[in-house]
Design an enzyme around this catalytic site. Sequence first.
Site, mmCIF file in Angstrom:
data_model
loop_
_atom_site.group_PDB
_atom_site.id
_atom_site.type_symbol
_atom_site.label_atom_id
_atom_site.label_comp_id
_atom_site.label_asym_id
_atom_site.label_seq_id
_atom_site.Cartn_x
_atom_site.Cartn_y
_atom_site.Cartn_z
ATOM 1 N N ASP A 157 0.828 -1.207 0.000
ATOM 2 C CA ASP A 157 0.000 0.000 0.000
ATOM 3 C C ASP A 157 0.868 1.265 0.000
ATOM 4 O O ASP A 157 2.109 1.187 -0.083
ATOM 5 C CB ASP A 157 -0.928 -0.066 1.232
ATOM 6 C CG ASP A 157 -2.279 0.575 0.997
ATOM 7 O OD1 ASP A 157 -2.404 1.418 0.103
ATOM 8 O OD2 ASP A 157 -3.220 0.229 1.745
ATOM 9 N N GLU A 190 -0.739 1.655 -5.189
ATOM 10 C CA GLU A 190 -0.280 3.043 -5.117
ATOM 11 C C GLU A 190 -1.385 3.986 -5.579
ATOM 12 O O GLU A 190 -1.171 5.195 -5.676
ATOM 13 C CB GLU A 190 1.013 3.131 -5.966
ATOM 14 C CG GLU A 190 1.655 4.443 -6.135
ATOM 15 C CD GLU A 190 1.135 5.154 -7.373
ATOM 16 O OE1 GLU A 190 1.582 6.273 -7.626
ATOM 17 O OE2 GLU A 190 0.273 4.578 -8.079
ATOM 18 N N TRP A 191 -2.577 3.389 -5.828
ATOM 19 C CA TRP A 191 -3.813 4.128 -6.132
ATOM 20 C C TRP A 191 -3.756 4.876 -7.456
ATOM 21 O O TRP A 191 -4.548 5.810 -7.699
ATOM 22 C CB TRP A 191 -4.165 5.111 -4.998
ATOM 23 C CG TRP A 191 -4.014 4.554 -3.630
ATOM 24 C CD1 TRP A 191 -4.337 3.288 -3.212
ATOM 25 C CD2 TRP A 191 -3.498 5.241 -2.466
ATOM 26 N NE1 TRP A 191 -4.053 3.133 -1.875
ATOM 27 C CE2 TRP A 191 -3.547 4.314 -1.398
ATOM 28 C CE3 TRP A 191 -3.022 6.520 -2.231
ATOM 29 C CZ2 TRP A 191 -3.108 4.651 -0.105
ATOM 30 C CZ3 TRP A 191 -2.602 6.863 -0.954
ATOM 31 C CH2 TRP A 191 -2.649 5.937 0.096
ATOM 32 N N GLY A 192 -2.820 4.512 -8.322
ATOM 33 C CA GLY A 192 -2.750 5.156 -9.636
ATOM 34 C C GLY A 192 -2.252 6.588 -9.593
ATOM 35 O O GLY A 192 -2.393 7.324 -10.574
ATOM 36 N N ASP A 213 -9.651 3.760 -3.827
ATOM 37 C CA ASP A 213 -10.397 2.566 -3.407
ATOM 38 C C ASP A 213 -11.801 2.461 -4.007
ATOM 39 O O ASP A 213 -12.532 3.457 -4.078
ATOM 40 C CB ASP A 213 -10.560 2.549 -1.882
ATOM 41 C CG ASP A 213 -9.238 2.343 -1.178
ATOM 42 O OD1 ASP A 213 -8.185 2.357 -1.840
ATOM 43 O OD2 ASP A 213 -9.267 2.171 0.051
HETATM 44 C C1 GLA Z 1 -5.890 1.443 1.348
HETATM 45 C C2 GLA Z 1 -5.981 0.437 0.208
HETATM 46 C C3 GLA Z 1 -7.160 -0.488 0.475
HETATM 47 C C4 GLA Z 1 -6.954 -1.202 1.794
HETATM 48 C C5 GLA Z 1 -6.782 -0.191 2.912
HETATM 49 C C6 GLA Z 1 -6.365 -0.852 4.223
HETATM 50 O O1 GLA Z 1 -6.997 2.289 1.383
HETATM 51 O O2 GLA Z 1 -6.117 1.091 -1.011
HETATM 52 O O3 GLA Z 1 -7.297 -1.418 -0.574
HETATM 53 O O4 GLA Z 1 -5.831 -2.040 1.712
HETATM 54 O O5 GLA Z 1 -5.776 0.770 2.600
HETATM 55 O O6 GLA Z 1 -6.139 0.053 5.241
#
Ligand code: GLA
Length: 391
Positions: A157, A190-192, A213
């Site tokens: 993450d 890394e959420w893009g 997310d």
């Molecule tokens: C981030 C990630 C999620 C999850 C949470 C856990 O938001 O993007 O997929 O793993 O952390 O805290």
Amino acid sequence: MRLPLVVLTGVVFLTGLAAPAHAAEHGRREEPLAATPPMGWNSWNRFGCAIDEDLIRRTADALVSSGMRDAGYDHVNIDDCWMAPERDAEGRLQADPDRFPSGIRALADYVHARGMRLGIYSSAGTRTCQGLPASLDHEEVDARTFAEWQVDYLKYDNCDNLGRPAFERYLRMGEALRATGRPIVYSICEWGENAPWEWGREVGGNLWRTTQDIKDTWDSVLGILDRQAGLEEHSGPGGWNDPDMLEVGNGGMSESEYRAHFSLWALLNAPLIAGNDVAEMSEATRRILLNRDLIAVNQDWGGMQGRRVRDDGDQEVWAKPMSDGSVTIVLLNRGDAPSTVGVRPDETGLPLASGYRLRDLWTGEETRTGTLVEAEVPVHDVVVYRIWPTE
Ligand code: GLA
């Protein structure tokens, strides 16, 4: 546990087994990690931090008894909140002693004994997103610990990253994982934010999240879907765009919306990581997650991600070329009224032919058409066809 597959042609002849074509061609071949999009289950979407070792065992058992493991869902992935609030005296991460008293190695043994693999979670930051110890500047020791525990998959993450460059942070863990010598699928979360599709493979990643997310809502699914358009070329065997885990069965969407979510994720070659309570799932959820025809679309060895080929506002058509020359299409109705959605076969990448054979991948019904593929698609739903040209 997945070990690299090494096939020696000599051995194959001696044992009399049919040699796969690739082994015959090259003499030997190692199967790459994540040759097809990873499948499995992850604890986060449904359970958040309310996890313990009983849940992991119960879910592993349910993956087997429901038939999901045999359909390909063979990773059991523990997300955030498995670790104790402090490292041990040697500076190693340790499992939370109350919720995981047997430790992670015991869980790895448990899932391996059932023919599956264990996944774990950390962050390329000082703390996880839930404030627990994470791996920035501890990459080597943590990768070694995961390998000693026989872990097969790491979701990594992006929380508490101190603003340090993503490439360096993710490279450091990629190298540490490789140095363990254990094949560990590396899931970059890394959420893009820094276009990880451009460097994910270079740091050893096997999949990379492309967005923030997912939520258990139709708007979230559509928002993520729109952000996948244009990323197709970056995805393929060994390295996949990851539009986040499935919400199918978590209660926030209708059955048709879940059907659409699953169909689109399959077409995008998304990792199919279920995020529901597998031990308690309804028959409707099971039918969606166990749609073998759609799983086959997702796992097609050619590994070509589907793309949007028509955008008529609320009506869209997405198409994925299959390695046998067929094309799978999703006719999507995003809108609030039933609608006819259609496309010409040549717009989907199919060759011109005198006719086409269509299989509806939700009903199994087979039909034929000449020049147009169209269907009445209910509200927030899809119709999915796999189409073969006929002579
Ligand atoms: C981030 C990630 C999620 C999850 C949470 C856990 O938001 O993007 O997929 O793993 O952390 O805290």
